[in-house]
Design a protein around this motif. Sequence first.
Motif, PDB file in Angstrom:
ATOM      1  N   SER A   1      -0.725   8.167   3.087  1.00  0.00           N
ATOM      2  CA  SER A   1      -0.484   6.967   2.288  1.00  0.00           C
ATOM      3  C   SER A   1      -0.233   5.758   3.181  1.00  0.00           C
ATOM      4  CB  SER A   1       0.720   7.183   1.362  1.00  0.00           C
ATOM      5  OG  SER A   1       0.496   8.262   0.473  1.00  0.00           O
ATOM      6  N   ARG A   2       0.545   5.973   4.234  1.00  0.00           N
ATOM      7  CA  ARG A   2       0.834   4.877   5.156  1.00  0.00           C
ATOM      8  C   ARG A   2      -0.415   4.444   5.907  1.00  0.00           C
ATOM      9  NH1 ARG A   2       4.314   0.701   5.688  1.00  0.00           N
ATOM     10  NH2 ARG A   2       3.896  -0.224   7.729  1.00  0.00           N
ATOM     11  N   ARG A   3      -1.265   5.398   6.302  1.00  0.00           N
ATOM     12  CA  ARG A   3      -2.512   5.061   7.003  1.00  0.00           C
ATOM     13  C   ARG A   3      -3.409   4.200   6.109  1.00  0.00           C
ATOM     14  NH1 ARG A   3      -3.864   9.045  11.035  1.00  0.00           N
ATOM     15  NH2 ARG A   3      -1.963   9.254  12.294  1.00  0.00           N
ATOM     16  N   ILE A   4      -3.495   4.580   4.832  1.00  0.00           N
ATOM     17  CA  ILE A   4      -4.327   3.806   3.901  1.00  0.00           C
ATOM     18  C   ILE A   4      -3.775   2.390   3.755  1.00  0.00           C
ATOM     19  CG2 ILE A   4      -5.080   3.630   1.494  1.00  0.00           C
ATOM     20  CD1 ILE A   4      -5.003   6.741   1.422  1.00  0.00           C
ATOM     21  N   GLU A   5      -2.459   2.275   3.588  1.00  0.00           N
ATOM     22  CA  GLU A   5      -1.844   0.958   3.448  1.00  0.00           C
ATOM     23  C   GLU A   5      -2.105   0.089   4.678  1.00  0.00           C
ATOM     24  OE1 GLU A   5       2.561  -1.127   3.074  1.00  0.00           O
ATOM     25  OE2 GLU A   5       2.331   0.984   2.507  1.00  0.00           O
ATOM     26  N   ASP A   6      -1.969   0.672   5.858  1.00  0.00           N
ATOM     27  CA  ASP A   6      -2.214  -0.080   7.093  1.00  0.00           C
ATOM     28  C   ASP A   6      -3.671  -0.525   7.187  1.00  0.00           C
ATOM     29  OD1 ASP A   6       0.412   0.269   7.788  1.00  0.00           O
ATOM     30  OD2 ASP A   6       0.032   1.912   9.204  1.00  0.00           O
TER      31      ASP A   6
ATOM     32  N   LYS B   1       2.726  -1.091  -1.235  1.00  0.00           N
ATOM     33  CA  LYS B   1       2.933   0.308  -0.890  1.00  0.00           C
ATOM     34  C   LYS B   1       1.909   1.193  -1.594  1.00  0.00           C
ATOM     35  CE  LYS B   1       6.420   3.966  -0.815  1.00  0.00           C
ATOM     36  NZ  LYS B   1       7.807   4.354  -1.171  1.00  0.00           N
ATOM     37  N   VAL B   2       1.385   2.167  -0.871  1.00  0.00           N
ATOM     38  CA  VAL B   2       0.316   3.043  -1.359  1.00  0.00           C
ATOM     39  C   VAL B   2       0.833   4.474  -1.460  1.00  0.00           C
ATOM     40  CG1 VAL B   2      -1.841   4.148  -0.621  1.00  0.00           C
ATOM     41  CG2 VAL B   2      -1.643   1.656  -0.589  1.00  0.00           C
ATOM     42  N   THR B   3       0.397   5.185  -2.516  1.00  0.00           N
ATOM     43  CA  THR B   3       0.719   6.608  -2.671  1.00  0.00           C
ATOM     44  C   THR B   3      -0.566   7.392  -2.923  1.00  0.00           C
ATOM     45  OG1 THR B   3       2.871   6.038  -3.643  1.00  0.00           O
ATOM     46  CG2 THR B   3       2.087   8.313  -3.925  1.00  0.00           C
ATOM     47  N   ALA B   4      -0.986   8.196  -1.956  1.00  0.00           N
ATOM     48  CA  ALA B   4      -2.197   9.010  -2.113  1.00  0.00           C
ATOM     49  C   ALA B   4      -1.971  10.087  -3.173  1.00  0.00           C
ATOM     50  CB  ALA B   4      -2.585   9.646  -0.787  1.00  0.00           C
ATOM     51  N   GLU B   5      -3.026  10.389  -3.929  1.00  0.00           N
ATOM     52  CA  GLU B   5      -2.931  11.364  -5.018  1.00  0.00           C
ATOM     53  C   GLU B   5      -3.815  12.570  -4.725  1.00  0.00           C
ATOM     54  OE1 GLU B   5      -4.231   9.307  -8.479  1.00  0.00           O
ATOM     55  OE2 GLU B   5      -2.549   7.900  -8.513  1.00  0.00           O
ATOM     56  N   GLY B   6      -3.342  13.757  -5.126  1.00  0.00           N
ATOM     57  CA  GLY B   6      -4.168  14.960  -5.064  1.00  0.00           C
ATOM     58  C   GLY B   6      -4.578  15.327  -3.652  1.00  0.00           C
ATOM     59  N   THR B   7      -5.650  16.098  -3.572  1.00  0.00           N
ATOM     60  CA  THR B   7      -6.171  16.583  -2.290  1.00  0.00           C
ATOM     61  C   THR B   7      -7.448  15.836  -1.941  1.00  0.00           C
ATOM     62  OG1 THR B   7      -5.303  18.793  -2.752  1.00  0.00           O
ATOM     63  CG2 THR B   7      -6.990  18.609  -1.033  1.00  0.00           C
ATOM     64  N   PRO B   8      -7.506  15.186  -0.779  1.00  0.00           N
ATOM     65  CA  PRO B   8      -8.731  14.471  -0.396  1.00  0.00           C
ATOM     66  C   PRO B   8      -9.911  15.430  -0.259  1.00  0.00           C
ATOM     67  CG  PRO B   8      -6.887  13.877   1.038  1.00  0.00           C
ATOM     68  CD  PRO B   8      -6.460  15.067   0.233  1.00  0.00           C
ATOM     69  N   GLN B   9     -11.113  14.928  -0.540  1.00  0.00           N
ATOM     70  CA  GLN B   9     -12.345  15.680  -0.305  1.00  0.00           C
ATOM     71  C   GLN B   9     -13.160  14.950   0.753  1.00  0.00           C
ATOM     72  OE1 GLN B   9     -13.544  15.627  -4.595  1.00  0.00           O
ATOM     73  NE2 GLN B   9     -13.710  17.829  -4.382  1.00  0.00           N
ATOM     74  N   SER B  10     -14.034  15.674   1.423  1.00  0.00           N
ATOM     75  CA  SER B  10     -14.869  15.040   2.451  1.00  0.00           C
ATOM     76  C   SER B  10     -16.326  15.424   2.268  1.00  0.00           C
ATOM     77  CB  SER B  10     -14.400  15.437   3.853  1.00  0.00           C
ATOM     78  OG  SER B  10     -14.615  16.816   4.089  1.00  0.00           O
TER      79      SER B  10
ATOM     80  N   SER C   1      -9.724   4.086  -6.458  1.00  0.00           N
ATOM     81  CA  SER C   1     -10.401   5.152  -5.728  1.00  0.00           C
ATOM     82  C   SER C   1     -10.743   4.633  -4.339  1.00  0.00           C
ATOM     83  CB  SER C   1     -11.666   5.599  -6.460  1.00  0.00           C
ATOM     84  OG  SER C   1     -12.596   4.534  -6.560  1.00  0.00           O
ATOM     85  N   LEU C   2     -10.920   5.559  -3.415  1.00  0.00           N
ATOM     86  CA  LEU C   2     -11.175   5.188  -2.030  1.00  0.00           C
ATOM     87  C   LEU C   2     -12.306   6.023  -1.460  1.00  0.00           C
ATOM     88  CD1 LEU C   2     -10.310   3.715   0.630  1.00  0.00           C
ATOM     89  CD2 LEU C   2      -8.782   5.657   1.053  1.00  0.00           C
ATOM     90  N   VAL C   3     -13.239   5.356  -0.792  1.00  0.00           N
ATOM     91  CA  VAL C   3     -14.232   6.028   0.048  1.00  0.00           C
ATOM     92  C   VAL C   3     -14.015   5.507   1.462  1.00  0.00           C
ATOM     93  CG1 VAL C   3     -16.669   6.445   0.502  1.00  0.00           C
ATOM     94  CG2 VAL C   3     -15.874   6.183  -1.858  1.00  0.00           C
ATOM     95  N   TRP C   4     -13.527   6.396   2.321  1.00  0.00           N
ATOM     96  CA  TRP C   4     -13.164   6.029   3.696  1.00  0.00           C
ATOM     97  C   TRP C   4     -14.128   6.736   4.645  1.00  0.00           C
ATOM     98  CZ3 TRP C   4      -7.485   6.852   5.799  1.00  0.00           C
ATOM     99  CH2 TRP C   4      -7.382   6.267   7.060  1.00  0.00           C
TER     100      TRP C   4
END
Length: 403
Positions: free
Chosen positions: A240-245, A253-262, A218-221
């Motif tokens: 996905s690329r932004r998260i990996e960077d 390699k990263v693959t984002a899942e679903g729809t992000p929430q804010s 999980s990610l909290v950005w």
Amino acid sequence: MQHYDIAIIGAGLAGSLAAMALARDGHRVALVGPKPVIADGRTTALMDQSIDYLKGLGLWDDVEPLTAPLVAIRIIDGTTRLLRAPPVNFRAAEVGLEAFGYNIPNAPFLEILEKHEASLTTLERITAPAMTFDFGDGEVRIGLEDGRTISADLVVGADGRRSAVREAAGIETFSWSYPQTAVVLNFGHELSHQEVSTEFHTESGPFTQVPLPGNRSSLVWVQRPRDAEETLKLPTDVLSRRIEDRMQSILGKVTAEGTPQSFPLSGMIARRFGKGRAALVGEAAHAFPPIGAQGLNLSLRDVMTLVELVGRPTGERLAADVGDRFDGRRRVDIVSRTASVDLLNRSLLSDFLPIQALRAVGLQFLSSAGPLRGLLMREGIHPGSAMRSLKESLREKIGRQRA
């Protein structure tokens, strides 16, 4: 009119756990509040003390398969500033634990709580919202949206930052905001996280990866609001690329899942945490940014204190000053945790060079000073334990000197 020992307003994680704990002790409990309209995509990292409490409530066997252990926490200075701190690693083994805690997805966690609530004969689930509160000398009367009225000896506000219980009890708040928004999502990754949570400190706030089962996290950005708006609009491959960077490719390699929430970030603390026949738990009492896995762990300590204070049923009505005594018991813990999270967050945002220097020196000291790092870890897991450990160490040292 149906009467209960305790009415809990708000059926989120904090309210549901409070209702279960009090009902298991034999109190007649009403858990009042509608089900969430939108599934909560966030996760919650519960520390060792909170996990022990879930075990005591008989929940852990159902919850554990959803979780990933946190065997280590790594802090990396991801800023581009002149003064940067070295990486700091906190390992659970340093304080004799297999894991600091476990990361749990909120939505399925709440479903498990709902299943267990249905099995408790002393707990009634009321999905109609509470609309009015009449605090009398002997009880609290609660008017529901469906026209019914119920009463209780004690009302517990677990109804979030805009708590109707808090307002009805006449408890004021102190609130503040941050120029930050948290973007929350889950992602898959090529390499194993090895049950390590990594927190990158950036100029806009923490970028925190927390393990989930398998090669998922999980990610909290935390970003500036305008940047967060742009992040939410990104195609999945670009995100996905932004998260990996941002993670310096430490998980491949990263693959984002679903729809992000804010979630816009702000802070709030009640002037009192209880008053008369009202007590406040969770975000009705305190709210701050998602830093250091403090949120629900602090809320669970609210619940633990309330359960201990109320005790088991005696056949007598609950006293009219439960809220006042609860306020006294929770004040030091809540105020100190809120202040420490606020200070850490503001130190990340500050462009003032001396503050950056102090932060960098502090992290350098933690990186090299094992005993201090151990004390800090114990304090994070079991509040108050660091001071007790220090006192015991001093007593032993004085005792040896006298001998």
